[in-house]
Enzyme design. Structure first.
Site, mmCIF file in Angstrom:
data_model
loop_
_atom_site.group_PDB
_atom_site.id
_atom_site.type_symbol
_atom_site.label_atom_id
_atom_site.label_comp_id
_atom_site.label_asym_id
_atom_site.label_seq_id
_atom_site.Cartn_x
_atom_site.Cartn_y
_atom_site.Cartn_z
ATOM 1 N N HIS A 52 0.861 -1.192 0.000
ATOM 2 C CA HIS A 52 0.000 0.000 0.000
ATOM 3 C C HIS A 52 0.893 1.237 0.000
ATOM 4 C CE1 HIS A 52 0.805 -0.668 4.274
ATOM 5 N NE2 HIS A 52 0.365 0.544 4.559
ATOM 6 N N HIS A 54 1.358 3.934 2.019
ATOM 7 C CA HIS A 54 1.851 4.692 3.169
ATOM 8 C C HIS A 54 3.381 4.767 3.163
ATOM 9 C CE1 HIS A 54 -2.100 4.046 5.614
ATOM 10 N NE2 HIS A 54 -2.178 5.054 4.763
ATOM 11 N N ASP A 56 5.709 4.676 5.299
ATOM 12 C CA ASP A 56 6.537 3.717 6.031
ATOM 13 C C ASP A 56 6.580 2.342 5.359
ATOM 14 O OD1 ASP A 56 3.836 3.287 6.781
ATOM 15 O OD2 ASP A 56 4.432 2.367 8.676
ATOM 16 N N HIS A 57 5.993 2.252 4.165
ATOM 17 C CA HIS A 57 6.099 1.024 3.368
ATOM 18 C C HIS A 57 6.728 1.265 2.001
ATOM 19 C CE1 HIS A 57 3.687 -1.656 6.036
ATOM 20 N NE2 HIS A 57 3.357 -0.474 6.511
ATOM 21 N N HIS A 113 -7.534 -1.011 5.167
ATOM 22 C CA HIS A 113 -6.516 -0.099 5.713
ATOM 23 C C HIS A 113 -6.329 1.071 4.747
ATOM 24 C CE1 HIS A 113 -3.033 1.081 8.062
ATOM 25 N NE2 HIS A 113 -2.270 1.056 6.983
ATOM 26 N N ASP A 130 -0.275 -3.939 6.082
ATOM 27 C CA ASP A 130 -0.985 -3.507 7.290
ATOM 28 C C ASP A 130 -2.437 -3.959 7.291
ATOM 29 O OD1 ASP A 130 1.369 -2.317 7.975
ATOM 30 O OD2 ASP A 130 0.642 -0.254 7.943
ATOM 31 N N HIS A 168 4.512 -5.021 10.314
ATOM 32 C CA HIS A 168 5.018 -4.441 11.568
ATOM 33 C C HIS A 168 5.206 -5.511 12.626
ATOM 34 C CE1 HIS A 168 4.445 -0.063 10.725
ATOM 35 N NE2 HIS A 168 3.502 -0.512 9.905
#
Length: 250
Positions: A52, A54, A56-57, A113, A130, A168
């Site tokens: 996805h 975001h 942090d990915h 998400h 996530d 995570h």
């Protein structure tokens, strides 16, 4: 399947082709740890699989592409016209299969998400980003409870032996919540003790196995009588909605 610790608690994953020195990376939060892993294992990177959009990915996408201008970047087809995934070269549809680095990859569209969330099935492994965590699930930033419930059900329908690689390291906290929700679930208590011992030694808890998720992850258990009774409903989606809201406050 090599977990690569990134940022505070993210995982990227290096997936290598059997018998070859080529591979793909799932969700590179940052480029430096990925580059170190590639050097350490003498692997040529040929593609990025983004679950996805975001940051942090996907924060390492452009850094990895800077050294490899032809690097392929796969993400959901809805994200490509929006430019939400840096460097995206391929828009992937639900159920689409493709071969890269000698690996056969099948994409599942699992909105909830985010609207463009994907899970990638590679052999007996699934990379869930996530959407599904070990013993938990992601927050609903863009989707609805109906969407997320359906997405989790699709993942839950994979073979019980499937190895689960989430985005995570949240397992211990998720199990703590699971024990709160299902205090009589002995499988949760046993798993919590094992995971706590792992984390005390700074060991990763990934991968999990889907069979264990079905026994200990409350977000995959919203059809169970105990959870339906807890939330005073016969509708699993209503139970999921209340469960997710309770986790948000936990």
């Amino acid at each position: 399947m090599l977990p690569i610790a990134c940022l505070a608690d993210n995982y990227a994953y290096l997936v290598m082709s059997p018998g070859a020195r080529v591979g793909v990376i799932v969700d590179p939060s940052e480029s430096a740890p990925v580059e170190a892993a590639l050097r350490g294992h003498d692997v040529e990177l040929v593609a990025i699989l983004a679950t996805h959009h975001h940051h942090d990915h996907v924060g390492g996408n452009l850094g990895l592409r800077a050294a490899r201008p032809g690097l392929s970047v796969y993400a959901h087809e809805s994200d490509q016209p929006l430019g939400r995934v840096p460097g995206q070269t391929h828009g992937v549809a639900d159920g689409e299969s493709f071969t890269i680095a000698g690996l056969t990859v099948r994409a599942l569209h699992v909105p909830g998400h985010t609207l463009g969330a994907l899970a990638y099935v590679v052999g007996d492994a699934v990379f869930t980003g996530d959407t599904l965590f070990l013993a938990g699930c992601g927050r609903l930033f863009e989707g609805t409870p109906d969407m997320m419930s359906a997405s989790l059900a699709r993942i839950a329908a994979l073979a019980p032996s499937t190895r689960v690689y989430p985005g995570h390291e949240y397992t211990l906290d998720n199990l703590r919540f699971g024990a709160h929700v299902e205090p009589e679930n002995r499988a949760i208590a046993a798993r919590y003790a094992t995971v706590a011992e792992h984390r005390a030694r700074a060991l990763p808890t990934v991968p999990g196995h889907l069979a264990e998720e079905l026994a200990t992850n409350p977000f995959l258990r919203t059809r169970e009588a105990s959870l339906l009774a807890r939330y005073e409903t016969k509708d699993p989606v209503v139970a999921f909605t209340k469960l997710r809201a309770e986790k948000d406050r936990f």
